[in-house]
Design an enzyme around this catalytic site. Structure first.
Site, short mmCIF file in Angstrom:
data_model
loop_
_atom_site.label_atom_id
_atom_site.label_comp_id
_atom_site.label_asym_id
_atom_site.label_seq_id
_atom_site.Cartn_x
_atom_site.Cartn_y
_atom_site.Cartn_z
N LYS A 186 0.62 39.69 33.96
CA LYS A 186 1.92 39.03 33.84
C LYS A 186 1.75 37.53 33.61
O LYS A 186 2.55 36.91 32.88
CB LYS A 186 2.76 39.30 35.07
N TYR A 210 -2.35 43.38 37.85
CA TYR A 210 -0.93 43.19 37.54
C TYR A 210 -0.60 41.70 37.42
O TYR A 210 0.03 41.26 36.46
CB TYR A 210 -0.08 43.85 38.61
#
Length: 253
Positions: free
Chosen positions: A164, A160
């Site tokens: 990002k 994650y």
């Protein structure tokens, strides 16, 4: 005469919101509609988009629902083609669809890692690419990143966080490529702790345990983040491109 509040309007613009079936995507769609935009709502769970469409209709704007899996490049083409067929234009893209995981790095499988990257990073690129081919000067792309790209939240989120952080890099590059040549502004938002479908999967008490690090002392309200989306999408942000706006109550300060 154009007033400062007029600059925040999106009257008769057309905005695509991915991941619009729940959580922050619904808040973004509602805010954009209230600012005057018509909506193209995309999500894998297309049946859940009807509730979002009802919210858009309450704001007096039109919308269509499109089934799309953002991990698939062809889905981006389907969404943009549907937008052009229904409305004849695309002015705003909110790349909101995403997946969050918390898997220890020594146990995360290649399939788990790739799934997150495919949705959170690659999917945003496919959508931006498809929109960039039809958007006219004055258009805007907003990529929904995360403070996890800037600082660790203490959870095992390698995939994650990497996705990002990559999205912030993608934002900068597309802004440099497209703002001068195409007149398309590209920015990112980095939210802190906001209630969403993803945060519902966090361990019990996790967000409360983090609030001591948030100067604002509370999680964010989705309407606060949605207001930032409207700002970056609107002429009020006409001289802002290639940047990441952090909306985190001071968490990363």
């Amino acid at each position: 005469m154009t007033t400062v509040l007029d600059r925040f309007r999106l009257d008769d613009k057309v905005a695509i919101v991915t991941g619009a079936s729940s959580g922050l995507g619904v808040a973004f769609a509602q805010a954009l509609a209230e600012a005057g935009a018509d909506l193209v709502l995309a999500a894998r769970r297309v049946e859940r988009l009807e509730a979002t469409r009802a919210i858009v209709a309450q704001a007096g704007r039109r919308s269509i629902a499109v089934a799309a899996d953002m991990a698939l490049p062809e889905s981006a083409v389907v969404v943009v083609e549907a937008a052009m067929k229904e409305f004849g234009r695309v002015d705003v893209l909110v790349n909101n669809a995403g997946k969050g995981t918390a898997v220890p790095a020594t146990r995360e499988t290649p399939e788990q890692f790739r799934e997150v990257i495919d949705i959170n990073l690659n999917g945003c690129y496919w959508m931006a690419q498809a929109c960039g081919r039809v958007m006219q000067p004055g258009s805007a792309i907003i990529n929904i990143a995360s403070v996890a790209a800037l600082a660790s939240g203490g959870l095992p989120q390698a995939a994650y966080s990497a996705s990002k952080a990559g999205l912030i890099g993608l934002t900068r590059d597309l802004a440099v490529q497209w703002t001068g040549r195409k007149g398309i502004r590209v920015n990112a938002l980095a939210p802190g702790y906001f209630p969403s479908e993803m945060t519902e999967q966090f361990p019990d008490g996790y967000i409360d345990s983090q609030l001591s690090s948030v100067p604002a002392g509370r999680p964010g309200d989705p309407a606060e983040l949605a207001a930032a989306v409207v700002f970056l999408a609107s002429p009020a942000a006409g001289y802002i491109t290639g940047t990441t706006l952090v909306v985190d109550g001071g968490l990363t300060a």
